[in-house]
Scaffold this motif. Sequence first.
Motif, PDB file in Angstrom:
ATOM      1  N   TYR A 148       0.834  -1.238   0.002  1.00 40.38           N
ATOM      2  CA  TYR A 148      -0.082  -0.046  -0.128  1.00 40.38           C
ATOM      3  C   TYR A 148       0.777   1.354   0.025  1.00 40.38           C
ATOM      4  CZ  TYR A 148      -3.826   3.259   1.494  1.00 40.38           C
ATOM      5  OH  TYR A 148      -4.690   4.332   1.225  1.00 40.38           O
ATOM      6  N   SER A 439      -2.294  -6.288   3.831  1.00 40.71           N
ATOM      7  CA  SER A 439      -3.556  -6.577   3.176  1.00 40.71           C
ATOM      8  C   SER A 439      -3.934  -7.746   3.352  1.00 40.71           C
ATOM      9  CB  SER A 439      -3.657  -5.999   1.882  1.00 40.71           C
ATOM     10  OG  SER A 439      -3.599  -4.536   1.605  1.00 40.71           O
ATOM     11  N   ASP A 468      -7.133   1.385   9.691  1.00 38.39           N
ATOM     12  CA  ASP A 468      -6.215   1.272   8.698  1.00 38.39           C
ATOM     13  C   ASP A 468      -5.258   2.203   8.966  1.00 38.39           C
ATOM     14  OD1 ASP A 468      -7.361   3.620   8.070  1.00 38.39           O
ATOM     15  OD2 ASP A 468      -8.486   2.897   6.385  1.00 38.39           O
ATOM     16  N   SER A 495      -3.446  -2.602   6.851  1.00 35.87           N
ATOM     17  CA  SER A 495      -3.396  -1.842   5.493  1.00 35.87           C
ATOM     18  C   SER A 495      -4.719  -1.921   4.686  1.00 35.87           C
ATOM     19  CB  SER A 495      -2.060  -2.144   4.476  1.00 35.87           C
ATOM     20  OG  SER A 495      -2.079  -1.625   3.284  1.00 35.87           O
ATOM     21  N   ALA A 496      -5.313  -0.821   4.179  1.00 41.90           N
ATOM     22  CA  ALA A 496      -6.234  -0.738   3.254  1.00 41.90           C
ATOM     23  C   ALA A 496      -7.735  -1.408   3.898  1.00 41.90           C
ATOM     24  CB  ALA A 496      -6.075  -1.217   1.945  1.00 41.90           C
ATOM     25  N   CYS A 497      -7.789  -1.357   5.337  1.00 42.04           N
ATOM     26  CA  CYS A 497      -8.843  -2.215   5.909  1.00 42.04           C
ATOM     27  C   CYS A 497      -9.274  -1.347   7.045  1.00 42.04           C
ATOM     28  CB  CYS A 497      -8.264  -3.222   6.603  1.00 42.04           C
ATOM     29  SG  CYS A 497      -9.752  -4.388   7.276  1.00 42.04           S
ATOM     30  N   ARG A 498     -10.756  -0.518   6.623  1.00 41.40           N
ATOM     31  CA  ARG A 498     -11.275   0.288   7.631  1.00 41.40           C
ATOM     32  C   ARG A 498     -11.882  -0.413   8.711  1.00 41.40           C
ATOM     33  NH1 ARG A 498     -14.036  -1.113   3.779  1.00 41.40           N
ATOM     34  NH2 ARG A 498     -16.368  -1.340   3.800  1.00 41.40           N
ATOM     35  N   ASP A 510     -15.676  -6.446   0.453  1.00 40.28           N
ATOM     36  CA  ASP A 510     -14.331  -6.389   1.027  1.00 40.28           C
ATOM     37  C   ASP A 510     -13.817  -7.865   1.022  1.00 40.28           C
ATOM     38  OD1 ASP A 510     -14.387  -3.641   2.380  1.00 40.28           O
ATOM     39  OD2 ASP A 510     -16.553  -4.504   2.818  1.00 40.28           O
ATOM     40  N   CYS A 514      -9.690  -8.744   5.266  1.00 36.10           N
ATOM     41  CA  CYS A 514     -10.063  -7.720   6.104  1.00 36.10           C
ATOM     42  C   CYS A 514     -11.119  -8.011   7.030  1.00 36.10           C
ATOM     43  CB  CYS A 514     -10.198  -6.338   5.087  1.00 36.10           C
ATOM     44  SG  CYS A 514     -10.814  -4.919   6.210  1.00 36.10           S
ATOM     45  N   ASN A 539      -9.969   5.380   6.502  1.00 37.44           N
ATOM     46  CA  ASN A 539     -10.267   5.988   5.432  1.00 37.44           C
ATOM     47  C   ASN A 539     -11.917   5.858   5.332  1.00 37.44           C
ATOM     48  OD1 ASN A 539     -10.092   7.502   2.973  1.00 37.44           O
ATOM     49  ND2 ASN A 539      -9.497   5.674   1.923  1.00 37.44           N
TER      50      ASN A 539
END
Length: 700
Positions: A148, A439, A468, A495-498, A510, A514, A539
Amino acid sequence: MYYSIADAQQPLRADTRSTATRKHPGGGTFRLDINALRALSVLAVLGYHLKIPGFAGGFVGVDVFLVITGYLMTGKVLAELAAGRFSLWSFGMLRMRRIYPALAVVVISSAIIGWFVTLPGEYLRHLRQACYALVALSNFAFDADNGYFAMAAQTKPLLHTWSLALEWQFYIWMPLVAALIWRRALPSKSRSSVMMGAFLSVGFVSLAWCLWQSHSDMMGSAFFSLRARAWEPLAGGLIAVSEFQRRTESTAGIPFLTAPAAAIGGWVLIAACIVFPLPETQWPGPLTLLPILGAALIVAARQQADGGGLLGLPLIQRVGDWSYSIYLWHWPIWVFALSWLSFRGYDVNAREKMLMLAASILLGAASYYLVEQPVRKRRDFWTERRLVSSASIAFCLLIAFTATAFLNNGFPMRLPEYLLAAEEARRNGTPRDECFRNSNSAKQVAETYCRFGSEGVAGRPTAILWGDSFANQYLVPISSAALRNGVHGLIATQSACRAFIDDPALNSGDQQPCREFNRSTMDFVLGHAEPSIVVIGSNWGSAIEISALVDRLLSSGKTVILIMPLLNVGFDVPQRWMENQTRAGRALDEWKVEADPVLTMSSLRAEISKILDKYKDDPRLIAADPLPLVCEHSHCYLVRNGQSNFRDTAHISNVNAMQYTGLFDAAFRLAVQATSKAAKEADLGAGIGRAPVPPATSLN
């Protein structure tokens, strides 16, 4: 992305253009159709990388080259085995003579050019990747740098060398397997059949792995992995084994594969793949079968072309001859030119692209005649010993220079001093990176949750940071504030996982890692009295998810610190700051922009404010809003006091992270008070003393 066709063929001459298959003085064959296929493939890759219209799927040229190299090299190994003169050393030296000289020239040239145009952090990364490129391991290096927060592909001048590394790895195991089968198979006629079965088995397993990885691998490792790509050169290898069987065992071939229609179908299929936009992010995958099939049809058909045919045109054949060197040069040209133009505020238009295309072809041709051919032809001078010695010296010098560069932090004295602050802001990545999950939910340290703040003490509250990278970016000021308030913290960031409540009906889109991470984090938080404070940040894309998460946590007796969104700048702040300073020729210590609704994400902030209003009388929901610290009145500061507030397009920079300490200090004070008050009320309501809470260190 190029697979060199190491066929050891002589250069084409005028009298070699009458058929698709011609004898050359060395006793082998030179196939005009394969050389034309090389030309098409390298032009496709150039068109794709230079973003020329009509080449949306041009990256399939890599896959085509894989089929060609698998076919040619497998055929060569089989011929040598049948003649009883196969040697792994000789085979390796042939490959080295074909590949290494031009590669070494490009790698060393890129290091020299980088000295003048590359920032210190990027230069160190480039030198490290150059070392990997010269030992055929760059696919592993770029795989490790493929996350990421990895630098953009346009900042990696040697990114394309990953394919050469993968090719070398194929050159190691394929001949070993072939030689082992050849020597172990008892009846001579069964050797090629056993080899066919072995290659089919390996190819099937590799294809299955590729298809599985294309759906499950968020980090893109399949793209760089021989395991996921071995089936591609093996497609060509199987054609070579089949042809060997027909020659030595008089077995019948498949008529369709040698029909003119097969070759035409192959050309049409590859052309279609080049023109149409294919999903590169899921490559290799199911659609990769299309260019592989097209290349296999062309190779297997062996259709001739007369002197006036398209395949034998001199220009096409010259480009095919130069294709390896063209590919080696085109990507560094694109990366360095793009950097130079961007820094000076120039757009990359059709004229610039055509100049880069011409430069790639001209340098490729020069490399072919001045580097490739002399080393391949002048074997009296370029003996094996001299070749190995020269390669070893080049690598040792590069290693020594790279070590010196690391000791000197990338030689920052090369650049104007006013650019170094922006470079520092970019260089620092996510805090506590060893604890930050990628991720695929993997991290470097073994413990389930890393710790921050004070030591865990019985009776004191524990917090968990959940979200994240937009939560993890505040870890430094959060750690400082937690320590000041006696709060022991745990890190649950990916990473990239709200952060969200996993609901199959809402989160089916999703990624599974995650969803599993959020389920396990929620189970942990709700399954223990501590952590009693949950700090959430992400995010965010929807206030609905935030509301559901806050409702669940508050109803379970937790105190929630909600980190509000900051800014969505939309461009790389340090990069743009460096460009502005370069054009100005001086330091620009302050840079502010208008606080428009898009920048401040006012729509999302308004929706979150409604959630806060819903719980305005509940002290257990606390908003931590960093926006007032970077925005005043109608403007927001991207740079202030000579420091960048961001390290990329949206994440805060570590060099300025401590300005948020006061924000989280106040939030933790309120959270500790709310938690203590809730605990006392619970004790009074129960009419009994509260049982002591186990220390936070026991929660894992």
